[in-house]
Motif scaffolding. Sequence first.
Motif, PDB file in Angstrom:
ATOM      1  N   VAL A   1       0.835  -1.201   0.000  1.00 25.10           N
ATOM      2  CA  VAL A   1       0.000   0.000   0.000  1.00 25.10           C
ATOM      3  C   VAL A   1       0.874   1.258   0.000  1.00 25.10           C
ATOM      4  N   ASN A   2       1.883   1.292   0.854  1.00 23.36           N
ATOM      5  CA  ASN A   2       2.748   2.477   0.885  1.00 23.36           C
ATOM      6  C   ASN A   2       3.520   2.648  -0.408  1.00 23.36           C
ATOM      7  N   VAL A   3       3.986   1.544  -0.964  1.00 21.81           N
ATOM      8  CA  VAL A   3       4.763   1.635  -2.208  1.00 21.81           C
ATOM      9  C   VAL A   3       3.883   2.199  -3.329  1.00 21.81           C
TER      10      VAL A   3
ATOM     11  N   ARG B   1      11.886   0.549   1.308  1.00 20.27           N
ATOM     12  CA  ARG B   1      13.163  -0.173   1.512  1.00 20.27           C
ATOM     13  C   ARG B   1      13.185  -1.388   0.591  1.00 20.27           C
ATOM     14  N   PRO B   2      13.624  -1.184  -0.655  1.00 18.58           N
ATOM     15  CA  PRO B   2      13.562  -2.287  -1.626  1.00 18.58           C
ATOM     16  C   PRO B   2      14.485  -3.450  -1.286  1.00 18.58           C
ATOM     17  N   ILE B   3      14.100  -4.619  -1.765  1.00 19.54           N
ATOM     18  CA  ILE B   3      14.953  -5.814  -1.639  1.00 19.54           C
ATOM     19  C   ILE B   3      16.075  -5.730  -2.670  1.00 19.54           C
ATOM     20  N   ALA B   4      15.757  -5.165  -3.827  1.00 20.69           N
ATOM     21  CA  ALA B   4      16.774  -5.077  -4.879  1.00 20.69           C
ATOM     22  C   ALA B   4      16.473  -3.881  -5.772  1.00 20.69           C
ATOM     23  N   ASP B   5      17.512  -3.282  -6.299  1.00 24.46           N
ATOM     24  CA  ASP B   5      17.393  -2.179  -7.258  1.00 24.46           C
ATOM     25  C   ASP B   5      18.408  -2.450  -8.351  1.00 24.46           C
TER      26      ASP B   5
END
Length: 468
Positions: free
Chosen positions: A235-237, A302-306
């Motif tokens: 939801v926040n993303v 706070r992504p897991i990967a970029d």
Amino acid sequence: MGTLTLKKLDGSSLKLERTTTDSALGGQILYPDSEGYAAASTVWNAMIERRPGVIARVATEDDVVRAVAFARSNGLRLAVKGGGHNIAGSALVDGGLVVDFERMKRVTVDPKARTARVEPGATLADVDRATQEHGLLVPTGVNSTTGIAGLTLGGGFGWTTRKFGLTIDNLRSVRLVTADARALHVDRNQHSELFWAIRGGGGNFGVVTEFVFDLHPAGPEVFAGLVVHPFADFVNVVKSYERALANAPDELTCWAVLRKAPPLPFLPTEWHGREVVVLAMCYIGPLANAEAATGPLRAIGRPIADVVGPAPFAGWQQALDPLLTPGARNYWKSHDVASFNDASLEIIRQAINELPTEECEVFFGHVGGALTRVASDATAWPNRAAHFAVNVHTRWRDARDDQRCVAWARRIYDRLAPHAMGSLYVNFIPEGDEARVTDAYGANYERLVSIKRRFDPDNLFRANQNIA
Ligand SMILES: Cc1cc2nc3c(=O)[nH]c(=O)nc-3n(C[C@H](O)[C@H](O)[C@H](O)COP(=O)(O)OP(=O)(O)OC[C@H]3O[C@@H](n4cnc5c(N)ncnc54)[C@H](O)[C@@H]3O)c2cc1C
């Protein structure tokens, strides 16, 4: 040798000697017992199983004229196959004649005039390969194995639509074989009503034998890639994603894909198979501006990967291909959505927590920008407001899962309906949802009907999202 039974438009059967079809049709002729028939009568969506009576693998415009004339004079069921990607499987018709463009895939680029002549059997990859050699492109879709023909005739949007418009907004002219088997040059000035109709109106008005597109300088290197978030932050993303996109330049497009994480090498293994939010973005402006342009999207949560960075455009166009290979069973339900509210996010959140298989997903296709600066009655494509094309894509392997998977897609679609715009992309309509064709064309539908009456009064071209 031998006889052949073909299905007619009125449902009756017609018995013919094969020598009759052999002499009437041009190109390579395939019958159910011919080598190559099985491949030619297969389409991307494995849900579709149809057995055409005869397939004409045309090689020239004259072959197409002959096929249309033959279908018309015998009142035969007729279908046209470009890349075979249509979800409803409209490229095939049981017992009828299929005009197959497998042997017409040439793409010829004139870099000075910035145009490309494209034969209807070409895929998006064929188009990208030829145009990117000159640092040019035509805006198309996000899966490189899709056919240019069906995509263009339905409208066509992808990573560069916000900058350059829909695929149809970049169409200069076509060669079109109409129901009376005439081959016409169709553009803004000649047969302008037909030119209006084919830009979004699908295969309803004739068989295109050549497209001419305007090209734009972009690539060969762009700034693109994926940012992956835990689904717990959904939801926040999405709220931050919508805020970031409100100020995004036209050069930036970002789709959101909600699914179980595939075993991508850059994802920690503990995330494989778990629900994630994937932001898939592409920036086609100057590379020097790319970090600033994509920054607001990449700063979310706070992504897991970029894994966003410089990439060849033609390669990025193929990035999603491994998730969309042919041979699986697929069903889509789609809505145009202006923006997401708490209720629609909750519906989608619940749906992702109940994904029926590893391969199912919901995606938000981001459209707007240049597409909104064309009048909604300038082409047959009506919804020119900025929006998200939300597609519920259920995908599975075993026919025993058909009911369960289709029910999942329909359930989300029904629940989302009150939060959607009422319109949808014609190329996302599945088999059985023909009633939604009027929603796809909105205020442009009546004009399409009157052009259809003039150019195809007997509805010869009906294996499509039909304007009856
Ligand atoms: C995995 C996947 C990803 C996709 N991604 C996108 C995307 O990013 N953007 C987007 O806009 N769409 C996308 N689509 C939808 C796509 O635009 C449609 O499926 C389109 O119909 C595919 O065109 P095709 O030529 O491959 O299809 P086909 O199944 O071969 O043809 C579909 C219909 O187009 C008409 N047609 C085809 N060739 C001709 C011709 N020469 N003359 C007249 N009519 C013809 C016929 O009515 C035919 O039934 C995607 C589809 C798939 C399966």
